[in-house]
Design an enzyme around this catalytic site. Structure first.
Site, mmCIF file in Angstrom:
data_model
loop_
_atom_site.group_PDB
_atom_site.id
_atom_site.type_symbol
_atom_site.label_atom_id
_atom_site.label_comp_id
_atom_site.label_asym_id
_atom_site.label_seq_id
_atom_site.Cartn_x
_atom_site.Cartn_y
_atom_site.Cartn_z
ATOM 1 N N ALA A 18 0.823 -1.217 0.000
ATOM 2 C CA ALA A 18 0.000 0.000 0.000
ATOM 3 C C ALA A 18 0.853 1.261 0.000
ATOM 4 O O ALA A 18 0.331 2.354 0.206
ATOM 5 C CB ALA A 18 -0.941 -0.017 1.201
ATOM 6 N N GLY A 23 -2.427 -0.655 -4.454
ATOM 7 C CA GLY A 23 -2.598 -0.921 -3.021
ATOM 8 C C GLY A 23 -2.913 0.345 -2.247
ATOM 9 O O GLY A 23 -3.794 0.355 -1.375
ATOM 10 N N TYR A 171 6.551 -13.853 -13.809
ATOM 11 C CA TYR A 171 5.435 -13.038 -13.303
ATOM 12 C C TYR A 171 4.103 -13.730 -13.622
ATOM 13 O O TYR A 171 3.235 -13.865 -12.745
ATOM 14 C CB TYR A 171 5.489 -11.652 -13.942
ATOM 15 C CG TYR A 171 4.325 -10.760 -13.557
ATOM 16 C CD1 TYR A 171 4.242 -10.195 -12.292
ATOM 17 C CD2 TYR A 171 3.295 -10.497 -14.462
ATOM 18 C CE1 TYR A 171 3.170 -9.374 -11.932
ATOM 19 C CE2 TYR A 171 2.223 -9.682 -14.109
ATOM 20 C CZ TYR A 171 2.163 -9.122 -12.848
ATOM 21 O OH TYR A 171 1.101 -8.333 -12.488
HETATM 22 N N1 LIG Z 1 -0.358 -2.298 -12.812
HETATM 23 C C1 LIG Z 1 -0.985 -3.178 -13.563
HETATM 24 O O1 LIG Z 1 -1.279 -2.925 -14.746
HETATM 25 C C2 LIG Z 1 -1.360 -4.519 -12.993
HETATM 26 C C3 LIG Z 1 -2.019 -5.418 -13.850
HETATM 27 C C4 LIG Z 1 -2.376 -6.665 -13.352
HETATM 28 C C5 LIG Z 1 -2.100 -6.981 -12.034
HETATM 29 N N2 LIG Z 1 -1.449 -6.108 -11.232
HETATM 30 C C6 LIG Z 1 -1.173 -6.502 -9.844
HETATM 31 O O2 LIG Z 1 -1.546 -5.462 -8.968
HETATM 32 C C7 LIG Z 1 -0.793 -5.543 -7.751
HETATM 33 C C8 LIG Z 1 -0.290 -4.166 -7.371
HETATM 34 O O3 LIG Z 1 0.592 -3.727 -8.390
HETATM 35 P P1 LIG Z 1 0.830 -2.188 -8.774
HETATM 36 O O4 LIG Z 1 0.632 -2.097 -10.229
HETATM 37 O O5 LIG Z 1 0.106 -1.298 -7.857
HETATM 38 O O6 LIG Z 1 2.409 -2.106 -8.525
HETATM 39 P P2 LIG Z 1 3.343 -1.055 -7.743
HETATM 40 O O7 LIG Z 1 2.883 0.325 -7.950
HETATM 41 O O8 LIG Z 1 4.730 -1.423 -8.165
HETATM 42 O O9 LIG Z 1 3.099 -1.449 -6.224
HETATM 43 C C9 LIG Z 1 3.595 -2.662 -5.717
HETATM 44 C C10 LIG Z 1 3.583 -2.584 -4.207
HETATM 45 O O10 LIG Z 1 4.152 -3.817 -3.698
HETATM 46 C C11 LIG Z 1 5.116 -3.486 -2.716
HETATM 47 N N3 LIG Z 1 6.173 -4.492 -2.593
HETATM 48 C C12 LIG Z 1 6.957 -4.985 -3.584
HETATM 49 N N4 LIG Z 1 7.858 -5.847 -3.058
HETATM 50 C C13 LIG Z 1 7.639 -5.890 -1.722
HETATM 51 C C14 LIG Z 1 8.259 -6.570 -0.644
HETATM 52 N N5 LIG Z 1 9.317 -7.399 -0.833
HETATM 53 N N6 LIG Z 1 7.783 -6.372 0.597
HETATM 54 C C15 LIG Z 1 6.753 -5.526 0.820
HETATM 55 N N7 LIG Z 1 6.120 -4.836 -0.155
HETATM 56 C C16 LIG Z 1 6.570 -5.019 -1.414
HETATM 57 C C17 LIG Z 1 5.688 -2.159 -3.197
HETATM 58 O O11 LIG Z 1 6.344 -1.534 -2.117
HETATM 59 P P3 LIG Z 1 7.618 -0.564 -2.334
HETATM 60 O O12 LIG Z 1 7.045 0.818 -2.410
HETATM 61 O O13 LIG Z 1 8.416 -0.801 -1.108
HETATM 62 O O14 LIG Z 1 8.308 -0.995 -3.585
HETATM 63 C C18 LIG Z 1 4.439 -1.448 -3.663
HETATM 64 O O15 LIG Z 1 3.758 -0.843 -2.585
HETATM 65 C C19 LIG Z 1 0.305 -6.563 -8.026
HETATM 66 O O16 LIG Z 1 -0.033 -7.791 -7.409
HETATM 67 C C20 LIG Z 1 0.295 -6.716 -9.532
HETATM 68 O O17 LIG Z 1 0.719 -8.007 -9.948
HETATM 69 C C21 LIG Z 1 -1.072 -4.873 -11.683
#
Ligand SMILES: NC(=O)c1ccc[n+]([C@@H]2O[C@H](COP(=O)([O-])OP(=O)(O)OC[C@H]3O[C@@H](n4cnc5c(N)ncnc54)[C@H](OP(=O)(O)O)[C@@H]3O)[C@@H](O)[C@H]2O)c1
Length: 289
Positions: A18, A23, A171
Protein backbone atom coordinates in the site's frame (compact mmCIF):
# COMPACT_ATOMS: atom_id res chain seq x y z
CA UNK A 1 -15.85 2.05 -7.32
CA UNK A 2 -15.42 3.11 -3.71
CA UNK A 3 -17.78 1.79 -1.06
CA UNK A 4 -20.04 4.53 0.31
CA UNK A 5 -18.92 6.62 3.28
CA UNK A 6 -19.59 4.89 6.54
CA UNK A 7 -20.49 1.52 5.01
CA UNK A 8 -17.36 -0.07 6.45
CA UNK A 9 -17.45 1.47 9.90
CA UNK A 10 -16.19 -1.12 12.39
CA UNK A 11 -14.48 -3.16 9.66
CA UNK A 12 -10.77 -3.92 10.03
CA UNK A 13 -8.78 -4.34 6.81
CA UNK A 14 -5.17 -5.08 5.93
CA UNK A 15 -3.67 -4.17 2.54
CA UNK A 16 -0.18 -5.21 1.42
CA UNK A 17 1.83 -3.15 -1.06
CA UNK A 18 0.00 0.00 0.00
CA UNK A 19 2.99 2.34 -0.28
CA UNK A 20 1.94 3.17 -3.85
CA UNK A 21 -0.08 2.16 -6.88
CA UNK A 22 -3.21 0.02 -6.67
CA UNK A 23 -2.60 -0.92 -3.02
CA UNK A 24 -2.48 2.70 -1.87
CA UNK A 25 -5.64 3.53 -3.84
CA UNK A 26 -7.34 0.47 -2.30
CA UNK A 27 -6.36 1.59 1.20
CA UNK A 28 -7.72 5.09 0.49
CA UNK A 29 -11.03 3.62 -0.72
CA UNK A 30 -11.38 1.42 2.36
CA UNK A 31 -10.44 4.23 4.77
CA UNK A 32 -12.84 6.58 3.00
CA UNK A 33 -15.69 4.17 3.67
CA UNK A 34 -14.92 4.27 7.39
CA UNK A 35 -12.82 1.11 7.80
CA UNK A 36 -9.86 0.86 10.14
CA UNK A 37 -7.01 0.11 7.73
CA UNK A 38 -3.64 -1.51 8.36
CA UNK A 39 -1.12 -1.07 5.57
CA UNK A 40 2.08 -2.98 4.98
CA UNK A 41 5.22 -1.45 3.51
CA UNK A 42 8.82 -2.64 3.51
CA UNK A 43 10.25 0.84 3.95
CA UNK A 44 9.49 3.09 6.95
CA UNK A 45 9.85 6.38 5.08
CA UNK A 46 7.67 5.34 2.12
CA UNK A 47 5.22 3.65 4.48
CA UNK A 48 4.84 6.73 6.70
CA UNK A 49 4.40 8.99 3.69
CA UNK A 50 1.71 6.64 2.31
CA UNK A 51 -0.05 6.38 5.68
CA UNK A 52 -0.22 10.19 5.93
CA UNK A 53 -1.46 10.49 2.36
CA UNK A 54 -4.15 7.81 2.91
CA UNK A 55 -5.29 9.48 6.16
CA UNK A 56 -5.54 12.89 4.48
CA UNK A 57 -7.16 11.67 1.27
CA UNK A 58 -9.73 9.63 3.21
CA UNK A 59 -10.29 11.99 6.12
CA UNK A 60 -9.80 9.00 8.44
CA UNK A 61 -7.04 8.81 11.07
CA UNK A 62 -7.53 5.05 11.62
CA UNK A 63 -4.70 4.00 9.31
CA UNK A 64 -1.80 2.07 10.84
CA UNK A 65 1.52 1.15 9.31
CA UNK A 66 3.21 -2.24 9.65
CA UNK A 67 6.67 -2.80 8.26
CA UNK A 68 7.61 -6.06 6.55
CA UNK A 69 9.65 -7.38 3.68
CA UNK A 70 7.18 -9.74 2.03
CA UNK A 71 9.93 -11.62 0.23
CA UNK A 72 11.11 -12.99 3.58
CA UNK A 73 9.23 -15.71 5.46
CA UNK A 74 10.71 -14.58 8.78
CA UNK A 75 9.51 -11.02 8.14
CA UNK A 76 6.02 -12.33 7.24
CA UNK A 77 5.83 -14.36 10.48
CA UNK A 78 6.91 -11.27 12.46
CA UNK A 79 4.34 -9.15 10.61
CA UNK A 80 1.50 -11.58 11.38
CA UNK A 81 2.52 -11.65 15.06
CA UNK A 82 2.60 -7.83 15.23
CA UNK A 83 -0.79 -7.59 13.50
CA UNK A 84 -2.32 -10.18 15.85
CA UNK A 85 -0.90 -8.24 18.82
CA UNK A 86 -2.39 -4.98 17.64
CA UNK A 87 -5.72 -5.87 15.97
CA UNK A 88 -8.58 -7.68 17.74
CA UNK A 89 -9.80 -9.29 14.49
CA UNK A 90 -9.46 -8.99 10.73
CA UNK A 91 -12.42 -8.70 8.34
CA UNK A 92 -10.61 -8.07 5.05
CA UNK A 93 -7.13 -9.12 3.90
CA UNK A 94 -6.03 -7.73 0.53
CA UNK A 95 -2.95 -9.55 -0.78
CA UNK A 96 -1.78 -6.98 -3.31
CA UNK A 97 2.02 -6.45 -3.17
CA UNK A 98 3.70 -7.57 -6.35
CA UNK A 99 6.87 -7.29 -8.43
CA UNK A 100 8.33 -8.21 -11.81
CA UNK A 101 12.03 -9.07 -11.88
CA UNK A 102 13.88 -9.18 -15.18
CA UNK A 103 16.79 -11.12 -13.69
CA UNK A 104 16.51 -14.24 -11.54
CA UNK A 105 17.41 -13.27 -7.98
CA UNK A 106 17.21 -15.37 -4.85
CA UNK A 107 16.30 -13.95 -1.44
CA UNK A 108 17.78 -14.91 1.92
CA UNK A 109 15.37 -17.89 2.11
CA UNK A 110 16.81 -19.14 -1.20
CA UNK A 111 13.49 -18.42 -2.97
CA UNK A 112 13.25 -16.72 -6.35
CA UNK A 113 12.03 -13.15 -5.69
CA UNK A 114 9.00 -12.93 -8.02
CA UNK A 115 7.63 -16.24 -6.80
CA UNK A 116 8.40 -15.28 -3.18
CA UNK A 117 6.67 -11.87 -3.19
CA UNK A 118 3.83 -12.62 -5.61
CA UNK A 119 2.83 -16.10 -4.44
CA UNK A 120 4.58 -17.33 -1.30
CA UNK A 121 3.81 -14.09 0.58
CA UNK A 122 0.07 -14.33 -0.29
CA UNK A 123 0.15 -17.98 0.78
CA UNK A 124 1.98 -17.64 4.05
CA UNK A 125 0.60 -14.27 5.24
CA UNK A 126 -2.91 -15.64 4.73
CA UNK A 127 -2.07 -18.74 6.75
CA UNK A 128 -0.52 -16.80 9.59
CA UNK A 129 -3.55 -14.46 9.74
CA UNK A 130 -6.24 -17.16 9.53
CA UNK A 131 -7.02 -17.13 13.25
CA UNK A 132 -7.51 -13.37 13.16
CA UNK A 133 -9.75 -13.70 10.07
CA UNK A 134 -11.77 -16.40 11.87
CA UNK A 135 -12.29 -13.93 14.72
CA UNK A 136 -13.57 -11.42 12.15
CA UNK A 137 -15.83 -13.84 10.25
CA UNK A 138 -17.68 -13.19 8.03
CA UNK A 139 -14.31 -12.20 6.58
CA UNK A 140 -12.91 -11.81 3.07
CA UNK A 141 -9.57 -12.51 1.45
CA UNK A 142 -8.85 -10.68 -1.81
CA UNK A 143 -5.93 -11.84 -3.96
CA UNK A 144 -4.76 -9.46 -6.67
CA UNK A 145 -3.84 -11.58 -9.70
CA UNK A 146 -3.60 -10.63 -13.38
CA UNK A 147 -4.77 -11.54 -16.85
CA UNK A 148 -1.06 -12.27 -17.40
CA UNK A 149 -1.82 -15.66 -15.79
CA UNK A 150 -3.08 -16.84 -19.18
CA UNK A 151 0.48 -16.81 -20.55
CA UNK A 152 1.92 -18.86 -17.67
CA UNK A 153 3.92 -21.95 -18.56
CA UNK A 154 3.64 -23.08 -14.90
CA UNK A 155 6.00 -26.01 -14.44
CA UNK A 156 6.19 -27.37 -10.92
CA UNK A 157 9.73 -28.55 -11.67
CA UNK A 158 10.70 -24.99 -12.59
CA UNK A 159 8.60 -23.04 -10.07
CA UNK A 160 11.51 -20.83 -9.14
CA UNK A 161 13.11 -20.55 -12.56
CA UNK A 162 15.77 -23.11 -11.68
CA UNK A 163 15.91 -24.50 -15.21
CA UNK A 164 14.96 -21.39 -17.19
CA UNK A 165 14.07 -17.87 -16.06
CA UNK A 166 12.26 -15.22 -18.07
CA UNK A 167 10.92 -12.24 -16.12
CA UNK A 168 7.51 -11.95 -17.71
CA UNK A 169 6.97 -15.73 -17.63
CA UNK A 170 7.93 -15.86 -13.95
CA UNK A 171 5.44 -13.04 -13.30
CA UNK A 172 2.70 -14.83 -15.26
CA UNK A 173 3.34 -18.06 -13.33
CA UNK A 174 3.10 -16.24 -10.00
CA UNK A 175 -0.24 -14.72 -11.09
CA UNK A 176 -1.54 -18.17 -12.12
CA UNK A 177 -0.40 -19.37 -8.69
CA UNK A 178 -2.59 -16.63 -7.11
CA UNK A 179 -5.66 -18.09 -8.82
CA UNK A 180 -4.80 -21.74 -8.10
CA UNK A 181 -4.26 -20.72 -4.46
CA UNK A 182 -7.62 -18.90 -4.39
CA UNK A 183 -9.50 -21.92 -5.76
CA UNK A 184 -7.85 -24.39 -3.41
CA UNK A 185 -8.15 -22.14 -0.34
CA UNK A 186 -11.86 -21.50 -1.03
CA UNK A 187 -12.49 -25.25 -0.79
CA UNK A 188 -10.50 -25.54 2.42
CA UNK A 189 -12.29 -22.58 4.02
CA UNK A 190 -15.80 -23.81 3.20
CA UNK A 191 -18.00 -23.41 6.25
CA UNK A 192 -15.63 -21.08 8.14
CA UNK A 193 -17.33 -17.81 7.14
CA UNK A 194 -14.16 -16.71 5.33
CA UNK A 195 -14.41 -16.22 1.57
CA UNK A 196 -11.54 -15.81 -0.88
CA UNK A 197 -11.69 -14.33 -4.37
CA UNK A 198 -9.18 -12.99 -6.86
CA UNK A 199 -9.09 -10.41 -9.62
CA UNK A 200 -7.37 -8.69 -12.50
CA UNK A 201 -7.23 -4.93 -11.77
CA UNK A 202 -6.95 -3.80 -15.41
CA UNK A 203 -3.87 -2.41 -17.17
CA UNK A 204 -2.89 0.32 -14.78
CA UNK A 205 -0.16 2.91 -14.87
CA UNK A 206 1.87 2.22 -11.72
CA UNK A 207 5.51 1.67 -10.81
CA UNK A 208 5.26 -2.06 -11.49
CA UNK A 209 6.53 -1.95 -15.05
CA UNK A 210 8.91 0.91 -14.33
CA UNK A 211 10.70 -1.30 -11.86
CA UNK A 212 10.97 -4.06 -14.37
CA UNK A 213 14.58 -3.73 -15.36
CA UNK A 214 15.98 -5.09 -18.63
CA UNK A 215 15.19 -5.31 -22.30
CA UNK A 216 11.46 -4.74 -21.86
CA UNK A 217 12.09 -1.60 -19.89
CA UNK A 218 14.07 0.00 -22.70
CA UNK A 219 11.25 -0.76 -25.08
CA UNK A 220 8.61 0.46 -22.65
CA UNK A 221 10.43 3.77 -22.10
CA UNK A 222 10.13 4.42 -25.84
CA UNK A 223 6.56 3.29 -26.33
CA UNK A 224 5.20 4.36 -22.96
CA UNK A 225 3.81 7.76 -24.05
CA UNK A 226 1.98 5.99 -26.88
CA UNK A 227 0.50 3.43 -24.48
CA UNK A 228 -0.59 5.92 -21.82
CA UNK A 229 -4.13 6.42 -23.22
CA UNK A 230 -4.71 2.66 -22.79
CA UNK A 231 -3.66 2.59 -19.12
CA UNK A 232 -6.08 3.15 -16.26
CA UNK A 233 -5.14 5.10 -13.13
CA UNK A 234 -4.55 3.55 -9.71
CA UNK A 235 -8.03 4.45 -8.53
CA UNK A 236 -9.56 2.54 -11.42
CA UNK A 237 -7.20 -0.35 -10.62
CA UNK A 238 -8.42 -0.41 -7.02
CA UNK A 239 -12.08 -0.61 -8.07
CA UNK A 240 -12.26 -4.38 -8.30
CA UNK A 241 -10.32 -4.96 -5.03
CA UNK A 242 -12.75 -2.61 -3.27
CA UNK A 243 -15.71 -4.39 -4.83
CA UNK A 244 -14.46 -7.80 -3.62
CA UNK A 245 -13.61 -6.37 -0.20
CA UNK A 246 -16.84 -4.53 0.44
CA UNK A 247 -19.77 -5.27 -1.84
CA UNK A 248 -22.79 -6.79 -0.08
CA UNK A 249 -23.53 -8.56 -3.41
CA UNK A 250 -20.59 -10.86 -2.75
CA UNK A 251 -21.58 -12.10 0.66
CA UNK A 252 -20.85 -15.86 0.65
CA UNK A 253 -19.31 -15.76 -2.86
CA UNK A 254 -15.97 -17.59 -2.86
CA UNK A 255 -13.34 -19.10 -5.15
CA UNK A 256 -14.10 -16.77 -8.07
CA UNK A 257 -12.09 -14.58 -10.45
CA UNK A 258 -13.23 -11.06 -11.32
CA UNK A 259 -12.42 -8.40 -13.92
CA UNK A 260 -13.99 -4.93 -13.79
CA UNK A 261 -16.32 -5.91 -10.93
CA UNK A 262 -17.71 -8.85 -12.90
CA UNK A 263 -17.10 -12.55 -12.45
CA UNK A 264 -14.88 -13.84 -15.26
CA UNK A 265 -13.61 -17.23 -16.41
CA UNK A 266 -9.91 -17.63 -15.66
CA UNK A 267 -7.75 -19.96 -17.77
CA UNK A 268 -8.55 -23.67 -17.83
CA UNK A 269 -5.19 -24.40 -16.15
CA UNK A 270 -6.22 -22.26 -13.18
CA UNK A 271 -9.04 -24.78 -12.62
CA UNK A 272 -6.68 -27.77 -12.59
CA UNK A 273 -7.28 -29.24 -9.12
CA UNK A 274 -4.29 -31.58 -9.27
CA UNK A 275 -2.00 -28.69 -10.12
CA UNK A 276 -3.54 -26.56 -7.33
CA UNK A 277 -3.04 -29.39 -4.81
CA UNK A 278 0.59 -29.90 -5.82
CA UNK A 279 1.29 -26.16 -5.70
CA UNK A 280 -0.28 -26.09 -2.24
CA UNK A 281 1.96 -28.92 -0.99
CA UNK A 282 5.07 -27.30 -2.46
CA UNK A 283 4.12 -23.91 -0.96
CA UNK A 284 3.66 -25.54 2.47
CA UNK A 285 7.11 -27.10 2.15
CA UNK A 286 8.78 -23.85 1.07
CA UNK A 287 7.14 -21.78 3.81
CA UNK A 288 7.42 -24.46 6.51
CA UNK A 289 3.66 -24.33 7.14
N1 LIG B 1 -0.36 -2.30 -12.81
C1 LIG B 1 -0.99 -3.18 -13.56
O1 LIG B 1 -1.28 -2.92 -14.75
C2 LIG B 1 -1.36 -4.52 -12.99
C3 LIG B 1 -2.02 -5.42 -13.85
C4 LIG B 1 -2.38 -6.67 -13.35
C5 LIG B 1 -2.10 -6.98 -12.03
N2 LIG B 1 -1.45 -6.11 -11.23
C6 LIG B 1 -1.17 -6.50 -9.84
O2 LIG B 1 -1.55 -5.46 -8.97
C7 LIG B 1 -0.79 -5.54 -7.75
C8 LIG B 1 -0.29 -4.17 -7.37
O3 LIG B 1 0.59 -3.73 -8.39
P1 LIG B 1 0.83 -2.19 -8.77
O4 LIG B 1 0.63 -2.10 -10.23
O5 LIG B 1 0.11 -1.30 -7.86
O6 LIG B 1 2.41 -2.11 -8.53
P2 LIG B 1 3.34 -1.06 -7.74
O7 LIG B 1 2.88 0.32 -7.95
O8 LIG B 1 4.73 -1.42 -8.17
O9 LIG B 1 3.10 -1.45 -6.22
C9 LIG B 1 3.59 -2.66 -5.72
C10 LIG B 1 3.58 -2.58 -4.21
O10 LIG B 1 4.15 -3.82 -3.70
C11 LIG B 1 5.12 -3.49 -2.72
N3 LIG B 1 6.17 -4.49 -2.59
C12 LIG B 1 6.96 -4.99 -3.58
N4 LIG B 1 7.86 -5.85 -3.06
C13 LIG B 1 7.64 -5.89 -1.72
C14 LIG B 1 8.26 -6.57 -0.64
N5 LIG B 1 9.32 -7.40 -0.83
N6 LIG B 1 7.78 -6.37 0.60
C15 LIG B 1 6.75 -5.53 0.82
N7 LIG B 1 6.12 -4.84 -0.15
C16 LIG B 1 6.57 -5.02 -1.41
C17 LIG B 1 5.69 -2.16 -3.20
O11 LIG B 1 6.34 -1.53 -2.12
P3 LIG B 1 7.62 -0.56 -2.33
O12 LIG B 1 7.04 0.82 -2.41
O13 LIG B 1 8.42 -0.80 -1.11
O14 LIG B 1 8.31 -1.00 -3.58
C18 LIG B 1 4.44 -1.45 -3.66
O15 LIG B 1 3.76 -0.84 -2.59
C19 LIG B 1 0.31 -6.56 -8.03
O16 LIG B 1 -0.03 -7.79 -7.41
C20 LIG B 1 0.30 -6.72 -9.53
O17 LIG B 1 0.72 -8.01 -9.95
C21 LIG B 1 -1.07 -4.87 -11.68
Amino acid sequence: MTPDNGTMNGTICLVTGASRGIGKATAIGLARSGARVAIVSRDRKRGEAARNEIQNAAGNRSVELFLADLSSQESIRNLAAAVANRLPALHVLVNNAGIIMAERRLNADGHEMTFAVNHLAYFSLTHHLLNLLKKGAPARIVNVSSEAHRRAPLDLDNLQGEKLYRGLEAYACSKLANILFTHHLAERLAGTGITVNCLHPGVIETGLLEDYVGEMNRVIRWVRPLLRPFFGDAETGAGCSLYLAASPDLSGVTGKYFIRQREARSSSRSHDKVLAGRLWEESCRLTAI
